[in-house]
Write an enzyme that holds these catalytic residues in place. Structure first.
Site, short mmCIF file in Angstrom:
data_model
loop_
_atom_site.label_atom_id
_atom_site.label_comp_id
_atom_site.label_asym_id
_atom_site.label_seq_id
_atom_site.Cartn_x
_atom_site.Cartn_y
_atom_site.Cartn_z
N ASP A 212 2.72 -13.12 -4.11
CA ASP A 212 1.89 -14.31 -4.33
C ASP A 212 2.63 -15.59 -3.92
OD1 ASP A 212 -0.01 -12.57 -5.47
OD2 ASP A 212 0.99 -12.69 -7.41
N PRO B 83 18.95 -5.30 -3.94
CA PRO B 83 18.68 -4.12 -4.75
C PRO B 83 18.11 -4.48 -6.13
CG PRO B 83 21.03 -4.54 -4.68
CD PRO B 83 20.39 -5.59 -3.82
P1 ATP Z 1 1.37 -8.45 -1.69
O1 ATP Z 1 1.93 -8.74 -3.03
O2 ATP Z 1 0.53 -9.55 -1.19
O3 ATP Z 1 0.75 -7.14 -1.60
P2 ATP Z 1 4.01 -7.82 -0.59
O4 ATP Z 1 3.94 -6.41 -1.01
O5 ATP Z 1 4.52 -8.13 0.77
O6 ATP Z 1 2.63 -8.54 -0.64
P3 ATP Z 1 6.45 -8.27 -1.96
O7 ATP Z 1 6.73 -6.82 -1.83
O8 ATP Z 1 6.70 -8.93 -3.25
O9 ATP Z 1 4.94 -8.60 -1.63
O10 ATP Z 1 7.27 -8.98 -0.80
C1 ATP Z 1 7.05 -10.33 -0.46
C2 ATP Z 1 8.33 -10.97 0.00
O11 ATP Z 1 9.25 -11.02 -1.08
C3 ATP Z 1 9.09 -10.24 1.12
O12 ATP Z 1 8.72 -10.74 2.37
C4 ATP Z 1 10.53 -10.62 0.83
O13 ATP Z 1 10.82 -11.85 1.46
C5 ATP Z 1 10.56 -10.84 -0.65
N1 ATP Z 1 11.13 -9.70 -1.39
C6 ATP Z 1 10.52 -8.93 -2.31
N2 ATP Z 1 11.35 -8.00 -2.80
C7 ATP Z 1 12.54 -8.18 -2.17
C8 ATP Z 1 13.82 -7.54 -2.24
N3 ATP Z 1 14.07 -6.52 -3.06
N4 ATP Z 1 14.81 -8.01 -1.44
C9 ATP Z 1 14.60 -9.03 -0.62
N5 ATP Z 1 13.42 -9.67 -0.50
C10 ATP Z 1 12.40 -9.27 -1.27
N1 PLP Z 2 -1.28 -10.46 -10.70
C1 PLP Z 2 -1.09 -9.79 -11.85
C2 PLP Z 2 -1.98 -10.04 -13.03
C3 PLP Z 2 -0.04 -8.88 -11.95
O1 PLP Z 2 0.12 -8.21 -13.09
C4 PLP Z 2 0.80 -8.66 -10.85
C5 PLP Z 2 1.92 -7.73 -10.89
O2 PLP Z 2 2.14 -7.04 -11.85
C6 PLP Z 2 0.58 -9.35 -9.68
C7 PLP Z 2 -0.47 -10.25 -9.63
C8 PLP Z 2 1.40 -9.03 -8.46
O3 PLP Z 2 2.30 -9.96 -8.04
P1 PLP Z 2 3.10 -9.76 -6.66
O4 PLP Z 2 2.33 -8.83 -5.76
O5 PLP Z 2 3.17 -11.13 -6.08
O6 PLP Z 2 4.42 -9.18 -7.03
#
Ligand code: ATP
Ligand code: PLP
Ligand code: MG
Ligand code: NA
Ligand code: MG
Length: 297
Positions: A223, A215
């Protein structure tokens, strides 16, 4: 020459905090790669803060760096990694970079995180979507979209696991052999869905990993996920499941540490976006213990 690989990583740089190259370069170095970062932007901090300032690299400036490398015969890369790209002109130059790197190394692996948005919100100009669809997806070796990005790229709505698998098939037929939906919220569960098309003829091998939802809201984790997937799938090129288990497991250890550190400092981790504790988690990055297992479909 490095025995693991040399990665050209075109991503954002933030002076403070960990997104883009700041969250990809260090873990890839820990996994033994030479990493050459090109900073597509240099911002004071990530864009989730109330304010940010800095500079944006344009396509010509990117190409200038590539020409500098070429003039010294320094363009031999095993991997290209790209993340957030803010304009069509920059994305078109990235496509030229792919061609140029493949002309030097035809086996170049292009790992593309098609960053378009999240949770129903687009955070790039709309006209990038069709460029990704038509030109970028076809040349990518591995694609790491989230649920919303898969929907934008395929035009399919993802509300079930079956939808996710079908969308992976659609993306495979456009190009990439490896597709990983890095996060999808399906029936209240957080899933990573992976799909590996080993050969043209066979159907893809598909799997999911259920991720215990913490949470809190993190930035830089998308990234970091893509960087870890690149790293581990280079060590296990024929086992995407294993690579994904290692990537997810080390990320979860890092996120638990992040939340604990914030709590210890008296912060409520659910109250704002958290900066990941990347440097402090180097042991978990180098030697992850697999705690999240893949399930085959
Ligand atoms: P992108 O940034 O490339 O659009 P994305 O939306 O999948 O990808 P995140 O939402 O940051 O990126 O999720 C990437 C990974 O981070 C998930 O697979 C998970 O393992 C982890 N993660 C992110 N937030 C949480 C959370 N609240 N609880 C558990 N794991 C998380
Ligand atoms: N790159 C920049 C410059 C950002 O400001 C952000 C998020 O605010 C990201 C990348 C996104 O990172 P991620 O999707 O891995 O959480
Ligand atoms: Mg997300
Ligand atoms: Na992603
Ligand atoms: Mg993201």
């Amino acid at each position: 020459p490095s025995d693991t690989g040399r990665v050209l990583s075109i991503q954002s740089h933030t002076v403070q905090g960990y997104v883009g190259n700041k969250s990809a370069v260090f873990p890839l170095q820990l996994l033994g790669f030479d990493v050459d970062p090109i900073n597509s932007v240099q911002f004071s901090n990530h864009t989730g803060y109330p304010k940010f300032r800095g500079q944006v690299l344009n396509g010509n400036q990117l190409w200038d760096l590539i020409e500098g490398l070429e003039e010294n015969e320094l363009l031999h890369y095993t991997h290209l990694l790209t993340g957030y790209i803010g304009s069509v002109s920059f994305l078109n130059t990235v496509l030229q970079v792919v061609d140029k790197l493949r002309s030097v190394n035809p086996d170049l692996i292009y790992v593309c995180d098609p960053v378009l948005g999240d949770e129903g919100k687009l955070y790039v100009p709309q006209d990038l979507v069709s460029v990704y669809q038509e030109k970028v997806v076809p040349v990518a070796s591995m694609l790491t979209p989230n649920q919303f990005e898969v929907e934008l790229l395929t035009g399919l709505r993802i509300t079930s696991e079956q939808d996710g698998l079908k969308a992976c098939n659609t993306l495979h037929s456009a190009g990439p052999r490896k597709v990983i939906i890095t996060s999808a919220l399906i029936e209240d569960k957080l899933l990573l869905i992976g799909s590996y098309k080993r050969t043209e003829e066979q159907p893809p091998e598909q799997f999911k990993i259920e991720i215990p939802k913490i949470p809190a809201y993190f930035t830089g984790t998308g990234d970091l996920t893509t960087a870890l997937l690149l790293g581990w799938s280079n060590k296990y090129p024929d086992n995407l499941e294993k690579a994904a288990e290692l990537a997810v497991s080390s990320l979860q250890a890092l996120l638990r540490r992040t939340v604990e550190d914030y709590k210890r400092a008296g912060f409520d981790p659910a109250s704002s976006s958290l900066e990941i504790r990347l440097i402090q988690s180097q042991d978990e990055i180098r030697n992850p213990r697999v705690t999240c297992n893949a399930m085959k479909y």
